[in-house]
Design a protein around this motif. Sequence first.
Motif, PDB file in Angstrom:
ATOM      1  N   TYR A 106       0.853  -1.185   0.000  1.00  0.00           N
ATOM      2  CA  TYR A 106       0.000   0.000   0.000  1.00  0.00           C
ATOM      3  C   TYR A 106       0.893   1.242   0.000  1.00  0.00           C
ATOM      4  O   TYR A 106       1.975   1.241   0.575  1.00  0.00           O
ATOM      5  N   GLU A 139      -6.434  -0.577 -12.373  1.00  0.00           N
ATOM      6  CA  GLU A 139      -6.804  -0.880 -10.994  1.00  0.00           C
ATOM      7  C   GLU A 139      -6.324   0.204 -10.028  1.00  0.00           C
ATOM      8  O   GLU A 139      -7.004   0.559  -9.069  1.00  0.00           O
ATOM      9  N   GLN A 143      -8.729   3.326  -7.885  1.00  0.00           N
ATOM     10  CA  GLN A 143      -8.647   3.691  -6.476  1.00  0.00           C
ATOM     11  C   GLN A 143      -8.394   5.197  -6.299  1.00  0.00           C
ATOM     12  O   GLN A 143      -8.959   5.830  -5.408  1.00  0.00           O
ATOM     13  N   LYS A 146     -11.677   7.254  -7.015  1.00  0.00           N
ATOM     14  CA  LYS A 146     -12.764   7.208  -6.036  1.00  0.00           C
ATOM     15  C   LYS A 146     -12.345   7.746  -4.656  1.00  0.00           C
ATOM     16  O   LYS A 146     -13.144   7.751  -3.726  1.00  0.00           O
ATOM     17  N   SER A 147     -11.083   8.199  -4.523  1.00  0.00           N
ATOM     18  CA  SER A 147     -10.611   8.740  -3.242  1.00  0.00           C
ATOM     19  C   SER A 147     -11.090  10.168  -3.061  1.00  0.00           C
ATOM     20  O   SER A 147     -11.223  10.924  -4.031  1.00  0.00           O
ATOM     21  N   ILE A 161      -3.720   3.606  -0.875  1.00  0.00           N
ATOM     22  CA  ILE A 161      -4.167   2.783  -1.997  1.00  0.00           C
ATOM     23  C   ILE A 161      -3.274   1.556  -2.091  1.00  0.00           C
ATOM     24  O   ILE A 161      -2.097   1.583  -1.704  1.00  0.00           O
TER      25      ILE A 161
END
Length: 563
Positions: A106, A139, A143, A146-147, A161
């Motif tokens: 992450y 992918e 992320q 949509k943050s 993420i």
Amino acid sequence: MKYIQSNYNLTLEHPVQKLEDHSILLLDPKNVVRRGSPVAAVVEDPPVADGSILPYQTFYHDDNIEFDEESRTWKSRSYGFLYVPNGNRLSLMVPVLTNPQKTKAYLYLYPIQHIPPSIEEIRTVAYQLGIKQLLSNEEILAQIDKSDWPQAEREKKPVRIQFAQGIESQDGWKKYYILKVDAQIKSGQLNDDGSIDFKERNFITEAKKGTPIFEEIPERQVVNGIDIFSKIIKGRLLKHKEYKIGKNIIPSQDNPLLHIASIDGRIFFHNPYVDVNETVYIPSDVDYSTGNIEFQGSLEIKGSVLAGFKVSGGADILIHENIDEGNVECKGSLAVQGGINGSEKSIVRVEGDISAKYIQNARILCEGNVVVEDAIINSDIFCRGKITVSSDKGGKIIGGKVIGKLGITANIVGNTLGNDTFLGARMDPDIFEKYSFHMKRLKELLEDKKAITEEIFHSFGADFMKDPKKILATLPTPRKKQVLTLLNDLQQINQQIRTNQQGAEDLKEILKTPSDVKIEIRKELFPPTKIQLKGSILAVDKKTNRVKYYIPENEGEIKAFYL
């Protein structure tokens, strides 16, 4: 004059604060930098002395910061959070977190001038860290899209993420069985006040025809995984307690993975096998009217085992009265509702647990636990479990040598007459003797191996073992026979070394005991009494009340704790 000029906070010694919800808080959001960003520069006589100007000093830097000699500027080599520990070392925290198995990675992201880091910056971070199993651009972008970046700026909380994903390994096992019945043999029920109710023994586990005994768990293959660095994660072959299906246990017609009792009987353990056995009942004493008794299943004896007679049971034995100088061998557990009276010619050997009202002048070897209601007097007892003598009215150990590998609990030890009493725990003399034999033999074998190897090197050269076939082909017959004899001896010694090493390792595991094993006297301890835990011996030369003896973890001497 020279100065240091920077658009960042060069007094920040820590970049983030960790919060209770496992997120992080930026202590100064303006210290978020992109790859290639100049973070500080050496300048001459700045026109305006504002907060970004510092007196000149020597700055060190970590691997994520580089100094450009031509422009006299420090630049970041990666996306990250700038901080200056100790006030003189430019450092960049690359905010990457991995799970313990390193199959997921992450990255904490924070917008710079309201713009989130780019895919190129994220992939650069991965490249610098050696991370190879990246998610696709789509992918990662999904992320990012949509943050809630405005919220991140308001709260100074970076967005986490996932940008890398490996493959989890799968642990496996060989086919094994789960026991479906409660077959824990109890010598009594422990009451709230610490006393033992010997009427609640649950000594023998009964199984009616059709009772489920085992559930079969099919084999599962071990599957290796791959971490985010493209390294193999080896799956583990898990081990479970080994049971094997013995007599009178069959698969159920309704569920082949369920194994049931085929007869009415009693469950009998003889590791690793489990049987359902019928029981033999002796309605009298074991004496001249019966002769010696030997049976592979459970035994129930209405009377006593008299002097000179032998009882050998392949499972559990229940004796309603006494053992009166008789010999008993029991592969299960032994319950004596009276007492065990011994002599120099008699011995009791039990592979399970023992319970009795009292034990006197007896020699006993027990693989499980020993629970006695009244007293152990002048007896030689060794058990690999725990010895408990703690009923309200009795609970005494007087004289003799009593060893419980996993501990001893008694109310009273010794008496005012001065009987010598020995109590031991965390020790296994028989196994230790066998272990010492293996270690001594290993030392001898290694010396023999060294002598033969040196003889081969001396006679045939130090390079002989690199290619023995090639050198053998060049030797005359007498010399060839000589070296073949030496090689044969070496092979036999190597085999013996492996056998003794394995034997020593197996025994070493058996010798291990938990560090919390103790010898506890709940009421009175009279001298002369010797206490031994592992290799440490303590001589008690004065009366003591309510005491527990133990050896603290990673220490070697016996300590006393007064209750």
